[in-house]
Design a protein around this motif. Structure first.
Motif, PDB file in Angstrom:
ATOM      1  N   HIS A 339       0.846  -1.181   0.000  1.00  0.00           N
ATOM      2  CA  HIS A 339       0.000   0.000   0.000  1.00  0.00           C
ATOM      3  C   HIS A 339       0.876   1.223   0.000  1.00  0.00           C
ATOM      4  O   HIS A 339       2.105   1.113  -0.003  1.00  0.00           O
ATOM      5  N   HIS A 437      -9.822  -4.302  -4.726  1.00  0.00           N
ATOM      6  CA  HIS A 437      -8.354  -4.239  -4.688  1.00  0.00           C
ATOM      7  C   HIS A 437      -7.852  -4.066  -3.269  1.00  0.00           C
ATOM      8  O   HIS A 437      -6.672  -3.957  -3.026  1.00  0.00           O
ATOM      9  N   HIS A 438      -8.779  -4.006  -2.307  1.00  0.00           N
ATOM     10  CA  HIS A 438      -8.415  -4.020  -0.889  1.00  0.00           C
ATOM     11  C   HIS A 438      -8.861  -5.364  -0.320  1.00  0.00           C
ATOM     12  O   HIS A 438      -9.981  -5.805  -0.603  1.00  0.00           O
TER      13      HIS A 438
HETATM   14 MN    MN Z   1      -5.894   1.544  -1.597  1.00  0.00          MN
END
Ligand code: MN
Length: 480
Positions: A339, A437-438
């Protein structure tokens, strides 16, 4: 200590002697299972259900007891299921239907009508199963002799999942700032989140948090820096920048604990009054079991907190991650997940290093963050998306691997993994299913844990793994 209540079904048709035997068998079973569950929860036997009134009393007791996280039921004899309707209506806690018997084998040479009337779970448990299904109550069925390792294992998992659900129902989730502008998958229905999972998702003004952060004293920061020194390697000499993150963590800790908040989301688009994006501060808080979602992703913050609770006491790492970039070398495809900054230290294979480096997004000062290479081993990747009329969980089996080569210029913590059954099917399945996407990655939890969590919360679940075929991809996409 968390409790599970065990409720055994019968009826008053068979006479006193039969009911006494039911009670004695239930006590024996309770003693055995109690011993096998004692490190997770205490199993307590309630009065046998012989009538609708007794069922209502038992279920009310389970519902009213704050220590009780779930209920296990078993029909020793036949137990007419209309007797269970009003009782089950009182229960809003996880339910496991134990489909078992007091005896393992049939006494072929001795069996008579009395024995068959006393031991008829094949009959009674189906009657009961019908009413639970008819009433649409999310529940788990564990079938087999109660001393079998598989059944005991399922009960142990139930106790853990029930505890996590109990935690979930008390979870408060704070949003500092809203969802990241224009982003779809991180958004969601907060009202439905509270109805289904208990998450109280509320907005808090960033200015109030900044005020709290500004009030942190130098002495408090000194103590936090000592904590960092003991856990991490200080790789930077820009100590003032690290102290800034220490200030954020102390302010956040104080704010979250005052409001009894277990998970929070922030966004780099709303950092007014903060000099850096909270990096190290958030990483450190995730290391303490606080759920976190970046870019306003309240769902992943809450889900992360619940999954960390579920994994409590187990070996392995559990935490938030974002899918970032691939190595698409044919046949050896890998994913690099990371991240901007906020990768939980639970994933660290090496002692995390604190460094201060430019961020390249958000227009703030260079933030301090923890950098490390990730753990390896079998794991899962779990996400939750809002499909408009229901939530969907997507759980993929993955293999976390060591990064093939050093990445000396990448200034963030990272993990790498391989998709199953292979890159093409595994990632296509995720895309067809609308996976975010998390996600939450865990080497402590398995698909079985997630499947039980999904069943007990009545959530749709799509699983991806070695058993996924190309033909499955068709059914992962729902036409509206
Ligand atoms: Mn993100």
């Amino acid at each position: 200590m968390s409790k599970l209540y065990f409720i055994v079904g019968s009826q008053d048709l068979y006479g006193e002697e039969c009911l006494l035997k039911v009670r004695r068998d239930a006590e024996e079973m309770t003693a055995f299972l109690r011993e096998r569950l004692k490190d997770i929860a205490e199993l307590e036997l309630l009065p046998t259900v012989e009538t609708s009134e007794l069922c209502i009393q038992d279920m009310r007791r389970a519902q009213m007891d704050d220590d009780c996280v779930g209920v296990v039921t078993w029909m020793h004899t036949f137990s007419p299921a209309k007797m269970w309707i009003k009782g089950l209506q009182e229960l809003r806690k996880p339910l496991l239907h134990l489909h078992t018997q007091a005896n393992r084998e049939l006494p072929y040479d001795k069996i008579d009508m009395d024995f068959m009337n006393l031991n008829q779970s094949a009959h009674g448990d189906r009657e009961y199963g019908f009413i639970v299904a008819r009433m649409g109550i999310p529940h788990e069925v564990a079938a087999g002799y109660y001393q079998n390792e598989s059944v005991v294992g399922q009960l142990r998992r139930f106790a853990e999942v029930a505890k996590a659900i109990s935690y979930s129902r008390q979870l408060r989730v704070a949003s500092f700032g809203n969802n990241m502008r224009e982003v779809a998958v991180t958004d969601g229905d907060r009202v439905e989140s509270q109805i289904r999972y208990g998450w109280e998702c509320n907005y808090f003004a960033l200015g109030d948090l900044v005020q709290r952060i500004d009030a942190v004293t130098e002495a408090e920061i000194d103590a936090k820096m000592a904590e960092y020194q003991s856990r991490y390697t200080m790789k930077t000499d820009r100590i003032e920048s690290v102290r800034e993150q220490a200030r954020y963590e102390i302010g956040l800790e104080s704010f979250l604990s005052e409001h009894r908040i277990g998970a929070f989301a922030d966004t780099f688009q709303d950092l007014y009054g903060l000099r850096q994006l909270p990096g190290l501060a958030v990483q450190s808080l995730m290391g303490k079991g606080i759920g976190f979602g970046p870019e306003g992703d309240y769902k992943i913050a809450a889900l992360g907190a619940v999954m960390m609770k579920l994994a409590e006491g187990r070996d392995g790492a559990t935490g938030f991650i974002e899918d970032y970039t691939y190595d698409l070398t044919e046949g050896e495809e890998l994913e690099l997940a990371s991240h901007m900054l906020e990768v939980p230290p639970a994933f660290a294979a090496t002692k995390p290093e604190i460094d201060v480096l430019p961020l390249g997004i958000g227009g703030k000062e260079d933030p301090a963050r923890l950098i490390f290479d990730g753990v390896t081993g079998e794991g899962i990747q779990l996400t939750m998306v809002d499909m408009g009329d229901h939530f969907r969980l997507i759980c993929a089996d993955i293999e976390l691997v060591k990064q093939p080569k050093p990445m000396p210029l990448l200034p963030v913590a990272r993990i790498m993994y391989r998709h199953k059954p292979n890159f093409a099917i595994g990632t296509a399945a995720w895309c067809y299913a609308g996976g975010a996407h998390h996600s939450i990655v865990s080497t402590a939890l398995t698909r079985k844990d997630i499947a039980m969590f999904a069943r007990l919360t009545g959530t749709e679940l799509i699983t991806i793994g070695d058993d996924t075929t190309e033909a499955d991809l068709q059914r992962f996409f729902t036409k509206r």
